[in-house]
Design a protein around this motif. Structure first.
Motif, PDB file in Angstrom:
ATOM      1  N   THR A 274       0.806  -1.217   0.000  1.00  0.00           N
ATOM      2  CA  THR A 274       0.000   0.000   0.000  1.00  0.00           C
ATOM      3  C   THR A 274       0.836   1.262   0.000  1.00  0.00           C
ATOM      4  O   THR A 274       0.570   2.194  -0.722  1.00  0.00           O
ATOM      5  CB  THR A 274      -0.898   0.023   1.241  1.00  0.00           C
ATOM      6  OG1 THR A 274      -0.064   0.130   2.387  1.00  0.00           O
ATOM      7  CG2 THR A 274      -1.703  -1.238   1.333  1.00  0.00           C
TER       8      THR A 274
ATOM      9  N   GLU B  98       3.120  -0.638   5.597  1.00  0.00           N
ATOM     10  CA  GLU B  98       1.916  -0.152   6.268  1.00  0.00           C
ATOM     11  C   GLU B  98       2.084  -0.205   7.781  1.00  0.00           C
ATOM     12  O   GLU B  98       2.602  -1.170   8.321  1.00  0.00           O
ATOM     13  CB  GLU B  98       0.734  -1.038   5.839  1.00  0.00           C
ATOM     14  CG  GLU B  98      -0.594  -0.570   6.377  1.00  0.00           C
ATOM     15  CD  GLU B  98      -1.741  -1.478   5.918  1.00  0.00           C
ATOM     16  OE1 GLU B  98      -1.637  -2.079   4.829  1.00  0.00           O
ATOM     17  OE2 GLU B  98      -2.724  -1.591   6.662  1.00  0.00           O
TER      18      GLU B  98
ATOM     19  N   ARG C 197      -4.595 -11.403  16.985  1.00  0.00           N
ATOM     20  CA  ARG C 197      -3.541 -10.452  16.638  1.00  0.00           C
ATOM     21  C   ARG C 197      -4.190  -9.173  16.140  1.00  0.00           C
ATOM     22  O   ARG C 197      -5.227  -9.195  15.496  1.00  0.00           O
ATOM     23  CB  ARG C 197      -2.631 -11.034  15.554  1.00  0.00           C
ATOM     24  CG  ARG C 197      -1.919 -12.292  15.990  1.00  0.00           C
ATOM     25  CD  ARG C 197      -1.269 -13.000  14.807  1.00  0.00           C
ATOM     26  NE  ARG C 197      -0.163 -12.215  14.274  1.00  0.00           N
ATOM     27  CZ  ARG C 197      -0.005 -11.950  12.991  1.00  0.00           C
ATOM     28  NH1 ARG C 197      -0.875 -12.364  12.116  1.00  0.00           N
ATOM     29  NH2 ARG C 197       1.023 -11.258  12.581  1.00  0.00           N
ATOM     30  N   PHE C 198      -3.568  -8.059  16.489  1.00  0.00           N
ATOM     31  CA  PHE C 198      -4.099  -6.765  16.082  1.00  0.00           C
ATOM     32  C   PHE C 198      -2.983  -5.936  15.462  1.00  0.00           C
ATOM     33  O   PHE C 198      -1.806  -6.153  15.716  1.00  0.00           O
ATOM     34  CB  PHE C 198      -4.693  -6.027  17.285  1.00  0.00           C
ATOM     35  CG  PHE C 198      -5.808  -6.779  17.946  1.00  0.00           C
ATOM     36  CD1 PHE C 198      -7.090  -6.756  17.408  1.00  0.00           C
ATOM     37  CD2 PHE C 198      -5.571  -7.542  19.075  1.00  0.00           C
ATOM     38  CE1 PHE C 198      -8.111  -7.472  18.001  1.00  0.00           C
ATOM     39  CE2 PHE C 198      -6.585  -8.260  19.675  1.00  0.00           C
ATOM     40  CZ  PHE C 198      -7.870  -8.221  19.133  1.00  0.00           C
ATOM     41  N   ALA C 199      -3.398  -4.954  14.678  1.00  0.00           N
ATOM     42  CA  ALA C 199      -2.391  -4.143  13.983  1.00  0.00           C
ATOM     43  C   ALA C 199      -1.719  -3.151  14.928  1.00  0.00           C
ATOM     44  O   ALA C 199      -0.510  -3.010  14.932  1.00  0.00           O
ATOM     45  CB  ALA C 199      -3.042  -3.411  12.815  1.00  0.00           C
TER      46      ALA C 199
ATOM     47  N   VAL D 235      -7.034 -11.317   7.335  1.00  0.00           N
ATOM     48  CA  VAL D 235      -5.864 -10.443   7.485  1.00  0.00           C
ATOM     49  C   VAL D 235      -6.281  -9.080   8.011  1.00  0.00           C
ATOM     50  O   VAL D 235      -7.352  -8.593   7.690  1.00  0.00           O
ATOM     51  CB  VAL D 235      -5.093 -10.292   6.161  1.00  0.00           C
ATOM     52  CG1 VAL D 235      -3.984 -11.293   6.081  1.00  0.00           C
ATOM     53  CG2 VAL D 235      -6.023 -10.417   4.972  1.00  0.00           C
ATOM     54  N   PHE D 236      -5.388  -8.465   8.798  1.00  0.00           N
ATOM     55  CA  PHE D 236      -5.790  -7.257   9.488  1.00  0.00           C
ATOM     56  C   PHE D 236      -4.988  -6.027   9.090  1.00  0.00           C
ATOM     57  O   PHE D 236      -5.047  -5.004   9.773  1.00  0.00           O
ATOM     58  CB  PHE D 236      -5.734  -7.459  11.009  1.00  0.00           C
ATOM     59  CG  PHE D 236      -4.371  -7.822  11.523  1.00  0.00           C
ATOM     60  CD1 PHE D 236      -3.373  -6.865  11.623  1.00  0.00           C
ATOM     61  CD2 PHE D 236      -4.074  -9.124  11.903  1.00  0.00           C
ATOM     62  CE1 PHE D 236      -2.112  -7.198  12.090  1.00  0.00           C
ATOM     63  CE2 PHE D 236      -2.819  -9.457  12.363  1.00  0.00           C
ATOM     64  CZ  PHE D 236      -1.831  -8.506  12.461  1.00  0.00           C
ATOM     65  N   ASN D 237      -4.224  -6.082   8.011  1.00  0.00           N
ATOM     66  CA  ASN D 237      -3.614  -4.851   7.501  1.00  0.00           C
ATOM     67  C   ASN D 237      -4.390  -4.443   6.251  1.00  0.00           C
ATOM     68  O   ASN D 237      -4.862  -5.290   5.508  1.00  0.00           O
ATOM     69  CB  ASN D 237      -2.139  -5.047   7.166  1.00  0.00           C
ATOM     70  CG  ASN D 237      -1.305  -5.337   8.407  1.00  0.00           C
ATOM     71  OD1 ASN D 237      -0.645  -6.360   8.478  1.00  0.00           O
ATOM     72  ND2 ASN D 237      -1.364  -4.455   9.384  1.00  0.00           N
ATOM     73  N   HIS D 238      -4.473  -3.132   6.030  1.00  0.00           N
ATOM     74  CA  HIS D 238      -5.367  -2.658   4.974  1.00  0.00           C
ATOM     75  C   HIS D 238      -5.067  -3.262   3.604  1.00  0.00           C
ATOM     76  O   HIS D 238      -5.951  -3.775   2.940  1.00  0.00           O
ATOM     77  CB  HIS D 238      -5.282  -1.136   4.864  1.00  0.00           C
ATOM     78  CG  HIS D 238      -5.851  -0.432   6.047  1.00  0.00           C
ATOM     79  ND1 HIS D 238      -7.190  -0.371   6.292  1.00  0.00           N
ATOM     80  CD2 HIS D 238      -5.248   0.209   7.067  1.00  0.00           C
ATOM     81  CE1 HIS D 238      -7.405   0.297   7.415  1.00  0.00           C
ATOM     82  NE2 HIS D 238      -6.229   0.659   7.915  1.00  0.00           N
ATOM     83  N   GLY D 239      -3.796  -3.133   3.198  1.00  0.00           N
ATOM     84  CA  GLY D 239      -3.461  -3.576   1.842  1.00  0.00           C
ATOM     85  C   GLY D 239      -3.817  -5.039   1.651  1.00  0.00           C
ATOM     86  O   GLY D 239      -4.634  -5.398   0.799  1.00  0.00           O
ATOM     87  N   PRO D 240      -3.201  -5.926   2.457  1.00  0.00           N
ATOM     88  CA  PRO D 240      -3.497  -7.353   2.299  1.00  0.00           C
ATOM     89  C   PRO D 240      -4.992  -7.660   2.435  1.00  0.00           C
ATOM     90  O   PRO D 240      -5.525  -8.495   1.704  1.00  0.00           O
ATOM     91  CB  PRO D 240      -2.686  -7.996   3.424  1.00  0.00           C
ATOM     92  CG  PRO D 240      -1.547  -7.047   3.659  1.00  0.00           C
ATOM     93  CD  PRO D 240      -2.119  -5.673   3.413  1.00  0.00           C
TER      94      PRO D 240
ATOM     95  N   PRO E 205      -4.323 -12.843   0.239  1.00  0.00           N
ATOM     96  CA  PRO E 205      -3.814 -11.587   0.803  1.00  0.00           C
ATOM     97  C   PRO E 205      -2.600 -11.041   0.060  1.00  0.00           C
ATOM     98  O   PRO E 205      -2.253  -9.883   0.241  1.00  0.00           O
ATOM     99  CB  PRO E 205      -3.442 -11.969   2.242  1.00  0.00           C
ATOM    100  CG  PRO E 205      -3.181 -13.434   2.197  1.00  0.00           C
ATOM    101  CD  PRO E 205      -4.050 -13.999   1.101  1.00  0.00           C
ATOM    102  N   GLN E 206      -1.928 -11.862  -0.746  1.00  0.00           N
ATOM    103  CA  GLN E 206      -0.778 -11.344  -1.488  1.00  0.00           C
ATOM    104  C   GLN E 206      -1.233 -10.847  -2.852  1.00  0.00           C
ATOM    105  O   GLN E 206      -2.101 -11.448  -3.478  1.00  0.00           O
ATOM    106  CB  GLN E 206       0.280 -12.429  -1.681  1.00  0.00           C
ATOM    107  CG  GLN E 206       1.067 -12.728  -0.439  1.00  0.00           C
ATOM    108  CD  GLN E 206       0.761 -14.095   0.084  1.00  0.00           C
ATOM    109  OE1 GLN E 206       0.657 -15.044  -0.670  1.00  0.00           O
ATOM    110  NE2 GLN E 206       0.582 -14.203   1.380  1.00  0.00           N
TER     111      GLN E 206
ATOM    112  N   HIS F 246      -8.196  -2.381  13.768  1.00  0.00           N
ATOM    113  CA  HIS F 246      -8.725  -3.304  12.763  1.00  0.00           C
ATOM    114  C   HIS F 246      -9.187  -4.602  13.430  1.00  0.00           C
ATOM    115  O   HIS F 246      -8.502  -5.135  14.282  1.00  0.00           O
ATOM    116  CB  HIS F 246      -7.654  -3.655  11.737  1.00  0.00           C
ATOM    117  CG  HIS F 246      -6.913  -2.458  11.213  1.00  0.00           C
ATOM    118  ND1 HIS F 246      -5.681  -2.544  10.610  1.00  0.00           N
ATOM    119  CD2 HIS F 246      -7.242  -1.145  11.198  1.00  0.00           C
ATOM    120  CE1 HIS F 246      -5.276  -1.348  10.244  1.00  0.00           C
ATOM    121  NE2 HIS F 246      -6.188  -0.473  10.596  1.00  0.00           N
TER     122      HIS F 246
END
Lengths: 876, 491
Positions: A123, A182, B112-114, B163-168, B178-179, B411
């Motif tokens: 991102t 990110e 798990r959290f971001a 998945v907990f990150n925005h991009g993935p 997620p990739q 997230h």
């Protein structure tokens, strides 16, 4: 899985390599090279004839595109057509192979597999420096570096004894993995993903195997077990990079090395002078203790409030004297203002230093001491002028607190864009922002004020940012030696500042030297485990580096140590390893015919297709090794074959019996890659820059490409020759690739790309028709052709030779002349349209004489047509 | 020499070709009878053909739908950043009561959290909630217009992702992985079904809000499918599709003359080489030419009534989510298969520019009325039955608060809300998904992203296990190796 473990009949691709003898076909007058004999035999068995040789024009353009990715120019065309020697083609091929553009062309193929890009991906997609690796690939291919060495340096160059800079740069191959910048990302998660990608890429590129399937379970079709996957994983699991930049290596240009050397010499000279000074003035070397000087600075008796009869501003604002001697700014202080305070004395006075106290006041925002909304200020410059109005240099500044990036030294640096400010950020040690803050300034030489003389102190507040003047302040002076306040001796200070300046210069130079990302391993390898279902949080059994049991064994020097990436690299190119040469020659064949002898070039496993010409593949692979893994040699023998040189015309019998050309009874037409689409237009129009390598460039791209991504990326549009570099040098952002490339099927290089798809879409038509880049190139070509006059039969023939390396036929000439006439008529009748069209093709770039405007417009229209023909972007 | 043969033939051909009537005749003879077959489909068929004949190895399989399709097109309203289900859709009185207390340790085990550091406390929502409609779905005061459609949409309150990150996570919702690198939902859809539009791309992407979505073009990538299937960003500018506008100085007649000349020369070369790819290219130029005519009409909206514009909240000349919703309806009306709207920014962690106090109400207000107006408009026009409208983000937000300058939430991958309308999803009386009293996770009726993908494909008449593409030795699909159709949410 039991199924995979059953007694295994060796699959053809895993069997040892054996070089077959080319068959002899009675009465074969067609074959030129051994390759052809492998092709003609099955053709004959099927009752098919090979296609005739392509015309010399077609052959020249085919070879030029396949070997350089650039079309031949008219001069090359004329020379080749006029060359009567029987070995004219061989000479041509040798010339093309020795062109540096060969490395660009074949390097680009390799960079697809290396998933090379100029940004980190995901991102945030920040920029990275990988172009030195890209240049290494080109150079290695131009040098015809043997493929085994090419392999070893890229996978493990850092592990070679006394690894050189270039050997380390080569390991950038596996640093092309993505990095997720990110916030809140778990670095370990993305490190594991990068390692998995390195395993998958290695499997695809060298072994032609889909090892990725075994990340989560035993391979369904091939004998690879999940455990074996993680044994391969273990080779790559000890990198120092953890979802970050990791190891880098400096790659200076010759010029940068020289500049750095000069800076080092200057620094050495300045250091020497300082040392000499210190030897001569031992009393000045040791600065006075900071405790003492701090106390002296703070002592009330040090400072006197010299008489300050008046003060003024640049605006209508007033500076009002307070009872405690401070000045308070009132009224409409301008966003960028200046305060001037008169300093006067009735008896001779020496001023060595000035104290400036900025003070809070209830009338100020948040109580000040500044006038900004939060009470901050930015003092951009502090100036002092003596009684004659001469500026006196202020050589030192100390503040009890400076905001990060706003040091007090910026108030005496002569730069109005920088200054001293006092915000505290997250630093709670220094108290709140809205506090009294003091700064001290030392004069380079003491100012002697005689009786009644008036000096002027000026506080300047600029407009970057505007609205940050000080609100309340007090000025005092002292005659104590500045050193007692903690300032250096001015003479020594000048020498010190020289040393510092040269140090800074050296820093700047070394920072400008690109640092390419490279592989490096931890001193102690990480432990590796099977990851259950591929989940990095679920560890199974521990594993150590090892290669799959059903492939030739890993030659290992000792059982004492774990196998390394270097062992793996050597294993991939070991004599017993049959996959690497088969996979490699098959892909090179694919580049020259549009498809491989094994159709599934990335799957040599049981699920892949079998070779159409198995013995030919074996012959090429074995020959490749025998000839020292030379790619140039391989390319030469293929392109000089009768098979390669056939026409690509789809004969009636072949359309019916072999539409997919599995028998190789003809060549194939292949639409060129996106980069080469650009190169063709650059070359034909005559503006191509042939510069090799270097940092990636930013040719014009439509505004708003970044509008659909998170990043507000900058795209500093290249000018001059850099505007016309080959497509492969275009800066590649993974999250927002250059639109032309995506439209013409360039992948996003997030994973290895061993073969590009080729689509044929309306967006391609729109790009070639309307993209400002192609219009500008049509204008460049049009302006050049217009120098020879209006379009006529012979000039259209020249244009055809430049665009297609052939002469036009009657119909083509007639059509283009018709079209030119219609365009001319149109522009003659509508001068506004003429002006606009000339604007569209950027004719102003090419110094068009008034008398030539119409011709340039018409020729540009014709050039636009040429760019948009299927033949233009196709290798016939 | 073929060139000279072609030369003898050409002048007469050229004569015929440049005149309009004969050009049409020729197009028919080249198998491009306009009006009888959707040209885009033809193009896609054709380029797919070229994949198998020229590139090899990865021919796609279009599986005939094993059951009739309920939906023809998709509008995906993507709330980029992760909207807070706890401020919008899910009322949690217990969470409010325990505001400020530590979450139960057992509930966090293995999660798990971001950004959470582990010392965060439970955060009760300050919004007011009420149950609406027959279905009784709760809505907060932030989405007043949603009250009108509460019984028209299917509520999925137990959404789960990996998945907990925005991009993935965004890539995951769009591609099932997620990739980056796999084909997106829209690409799979046009790959499987083609598109009825013959003058617009089959998969269109629209964007509103302060910035583009994280992940960029990976979200609408065609991955390893032919690029014909990649999403085409439709931009809010004079040139809505990249390079759509003809150069200045050339009017429509000029361009017709230009395209005709290109076609005639391409045609001659096609005869000389017999490569069917050239016919495809000629057709591509024709379609591009038609897109040029269609786009201004599409974007201009001059045929919309003031009451329609007002219903969406479209203001003349202003780019907005509202305008994109109306555009989405116009696109599906014109046969576009898949329209995806991204609206940023829903990432309310609690910073000074992204908090629950100020910014969540702002962004909610931007999307509330237009989302509802779209459903009502589609329904009024009889399009809702055949259009799937999806509303939601890449994940939800935690019951634990994040206290930065203001308050926000992190997230959260479990128990967030999405809704789907039309296309045979069960409207109203359907609240699918039960989360625990704190909103830590789904306790019943969970719908995983892969399940949602499978169900959406099912409504398009596609079996998610059979829509595959062979790449690098593996048959890939949108749902990876997971997902099952959630039949209970279907009408």
């Amino acid at each position: 899985m039991d199924r995979a473990r059953r007694s295994y009949e060796p699959h053809w691709a895993f069997r040892p390599l054996r070089k077959p003898t080319p068959p002899t076909v009675p009465g074969d007058s067609w074959s030129q090279r051994p390759i052809d004999r492998f092709v003609t035999e099955p053709l004959r068995a099927r009752g098919l004839a090979p296609s005739p040789r392509a015309s010399r024009e077609t052959l020249l353009r085919r070879l030029s595109l396949d070997l350089r990715g650039l079309p031949p120019d008219s001069e090359e065309l004329g020379r080749f057509l006029a060359d009567p020697r029987p070995d004219a083609e061989a000479r041509l091929v040798d010339r093309l192979l020795s062109s540096p553009h060969f490395g660009e062309r074949w390097g680009r193929h390799w960079l697809d597999q290396a998933r090379y890009a100029d940004s980190h991906g995901y991102t945030v997609d920040g920029e990275r420096t990988m172009w030195p690796y890209r240049d290494w690939v080109m150079q290695a291919i131009n040098d015809d570096m043997p493929f085994d060495q090419f392999t070893i340096e890229q996978l493990a160059g850092d592990m070679l004894p006394d690894a050189s800079v270039t050997e380390r740069v080569a390991t950038g191959f596996h640093r092309n993995t993505l990095i997720n910048q990110e916030g809140g990302s778990d670095p370990e998660q993305f490190r594991v993903e990068a390692v998995v990608d390195r395993v998958n890429t290695t499997g695809s590129v060298w072994l032609g195997l889909t090892v990725g399937c075994a990340q989560c379970h035993n391979h369904k079709y091939d004998p690879l077990t999940q455990r074996e996957f993680y044994q391969l994983y273990a080779f790559f699991n000890s990198g120092t990079d953890v979802n970050n930049g990791g190891a880098t290596v400096a790659v200076p240009t010759i010029q940068q090395s020289e500049q750095l050397l000069i800076a080092e010499q200057r620094l050495a000279a300045a250091t020497q002078l300082l040392e000499q000074f210190d030897r001569d003035h031992p009393e000045l070397v040791e600065p006075l203790s900071s405790d003492t000087t701090t106390a002296t600075r703070g002592a009330t008796e040090t400072w006197s409030q010299i008489e300050q009869p008046s003060a003024e501003t640049n605006s209508s604002a007033m500076l009002v004297r307070q009872e405690d001697g401070a000045w308070l700014a009132t009224g409409n202080v301008a966003p960028s203002d200046a305060y001037r305070i008169q300093l006067r004395t009735d008896s001779p006075t020496t001023i060595t230093s000035i104290r400036l106290e900025t003070l809070t006041d209830p009338s100020l925002p948040q109580q000040g001491p500044g006038r900004a909304g939060n009470g901050n200020f930015v003092l951009c410059e502090l100036n002092l002028r003596d009684g004659r109005g001469t500026s006196r240099r202020i050589s030192g500044a100390i503040a009890e607190h400076s905001q990060d990036k706003y040091p007090v030294a910026d108030a005496i640096d002569g730069d109005i864009k920088t200054g001293w400010a006092i915000n505290v950020g997250g630093n709670s040690q220094v108290g709140p922002l809205n506090s009294n803050r003091t700064a001290w300034f030392a004069l380079e030489t003491p100012l002697e004020l005689s009786e009644g003389e008036t000096a002027e102190l000026e506080l300047v507040f600029g407009d970057q940012p505007a609205g940050y003047p000080v609100g309340k302040f007090r000025v005092s002076v002292t005659s104590l030696d500045a050193r007692e306040l903690g300032f250096d001796s001015s003479a020594r200070r000048a020498l010190v500042s020289d040393v510092e300046a040269f140090k800074q210069q050296r820093e700047q130079l070394s920072r400008a030297i690109p640092r390419s990302m490279v592989m490096a391993d931890l001193p102690n390898p990480r432990e590796s485990f099977v990851l259950l279902r591929g989940d990095f949080l679920r560890r199974g059994d521990p594993v150590v580096p090892a290669t799959p049991a059903w492939l030739p064994a890993l030659p290992q020097e000792s059982d004492e140590r774990l196998a390394t990436r270097l062992d793996l690299a050597k294993w991939l190119v070991a004599d017993e390893q049959p996959l690497t040469p088969r996979v490699t020659v098959n892909r090179m064949w694919m580049r020259l015919f549009g498809r491989g002898l094994v159709e599934t070039e990335n799957d040599f496993g049981a699920q892949g297709s079998t070779p159409t010409h198995p013995r030919l593949l074996e012959f090429l692979a074995a020959d490749f090794i025998e000839r020292d893994w030379s790619r140039k040699n391989l390319v030469r023998s293929v392109v000089l074959s009768a098979t390669y040189q056939q026409d690509s015309y789809l004969r009636d019998d072949l359309a019916e019996l072999d539409p997919n050309n599995l028998t190789l009874a003809r060549q194939s037409r292949v639409r060129v890659e996106g980069e080469v689409v650009r190169d063709l237009a650059l070359a034909s129009s005559g503006v191509l820059s042939r510069q090799l390598g270097g940092p990636s460039v930013h040719p014009p791209q439509p505004a708003g490409v970044f509008a659909f991504t998170q990043r507000a990326g900058s795209w500093p549009e290249s000018q001059g020759a850099a505007r016309y570099r080959r497509g492969m040098y275009t800066f590649f952002y993974r999250s927002a690739p250059y639109p032309l490339l995506t439209t013409f099927d360039a992948p996003k290089f997030e994973t290895t790309c061993t073969r590009r798809v080729r689509s044929n879409t309306p967006l391609q038509s729109l790009t070639l028709s309307n993209d400002a880049v192609f219009l500008e190139l049509a204008g460049a070509w049009g302006a050049r052709l217009a120098r020879g006059g209006s379009p006529d039969r012979s000039s259209i023939e020249s244009m055809f030779r430049e665009g297609f390396s052939r002469s036009p036929n009657e119909g083509e000439v007639a059509l283009l002349l018709d079209f030119a006439a219609a365009e001319r008529e149109r522009f003659e009748s509508d001068s506004a349209a003429l002006d606009q069209w000339l604007g569209s093709v950027a004719a102003n770039r090419w110094n068009v004489a008034d008398s030539k405007r119409l011709d340039v417009a018409v020729w540009s229209s014709l050039a636009r047509i040429v760019f948009n023909l299927d033949e233009f972007i196709t290798r016939e | 020499m073929r060139n000279s043969l072609a030369a003898q033939r050409l002048p007469a051909e050229v004569e015929r070709m440049v005149s309009g009537e004969n050009r049409r005749q020729w197009l028919r003879s080249a198998g491009l009878g306009i009006g009888t077959i959707a040209l885009s489909q033809l193009l896609q068929e054709s380029s797919r053909g070229s994949e198998s004949s020229r590139v090899e190895g990865a021919p796609g399989r279009v599986v005939p739908p094993p059951f009739p399709a309920k939906a023809k097109s998709v509008i995906f309203l993507f709330m980029a950043g992760g909207p807070s289900q706890l401020e919008l859709f899910q009322d949690k009185p217990t969470l409010r009561r325990l505001n400020g207390e530590a979450p139960p340790a057992s509930a966090l085990e293995g999660k798990r959290f971001a950004f959470l550091k582990g010392n965060e406390t439970l955060l009760g929502s300050r919004r007011t909630f009420r149950a609406y409609g027959e279905c009784g779905q709760t809505l907060s005061d932030l989405l007043p217009a949603h009250q009108r459609i509460v019984d028209k949409v299917c509520w999925l309150n137990g959404m789960q992702t990996n998945v907990f990150n925005h991009g993935p996570a965004k890539i995951f919702v769009n591609t099932g992985s997620p990739q980056p690198g796999r084909p997106s939902f829209g690409a799979w859809t046009t790959y499987g079904l083609g598109s009825e539009a013959n003058d617009l791309p089959g998969f269109v992407v629209l964007q509103s809000g302060p910035r583009g979505p994280r992940g960029g073009s990976s979200l609408w990538s065609s991955g390893f499918l032919p690029t014909t299937h990649q999403g085409v960003p439709l931009r809010d500018s004079a040139d809505p599709i990249l390079h759509l506008t003809s150069p200045s100085g050339r009017n429509r007649d000029d361009e017709r003359r230009y395209i005709d000349a290109v076609a005639a020369l391409n045609q001659a070369h096609g005869e000389a080489t017999r490569d069917p790819e050239i016919e495809t290219r000629i057709a591509a130029y024709e379609m591009a030419f038609r897109m040029q005519a269609r786009a201004p009409e599409l974007m201009g909206m001059t045929d919309e009534t003031q009451s329609t514009l007002d219903a969406y909240g479209v203001k003349a000349g202003q780019p907005s989510f509202a305008r994109n919703c109306l555009l989405a309806r116009r696109l599906v009306e014109r046969g576009v298969r898949f329209v995806q709207l991204y609206h940023t920014n829903w990432d309310h962690h609690g910073g000074s520019t992204e908090n629950l106090e100020k910014h969540l109400p702002e962004v909610s207000a931007q999307v509330d009325q237009p989302s509802v107006a779209l459903i009502e408009d589609l329904e009024r026009r009889g399009l809702l039955d055949e259009t799937l409208v999806i509303w939601g983000g890449e994940f939800g937000r935690t019951p634990m608060g994040e206290v930065r300058e203001n308050t926000g939430r992190d997230h959260h991958v479990d128990g967030y809300t999405m809704w789907v309308a039309g296309g045979g999803f069960k409207p109203g009386s359907m609240r699918w998904g039960v989360t625990d009293d704190l909103g830590l996770g789904t306790v019943d009726q969970a719908v995983h992203v892969h399940d949602l993908q499978a169900t959406l494909l099912h409504q398009l008449g596609i079996d998610h296990e059979q829509l595959t593409y062979r790449f690098q030795g593996r048959d890939f699909r949108l749902t990876d190796i997971h997902g099952s159709v959630v039949r209970r949410v279907l009408a």
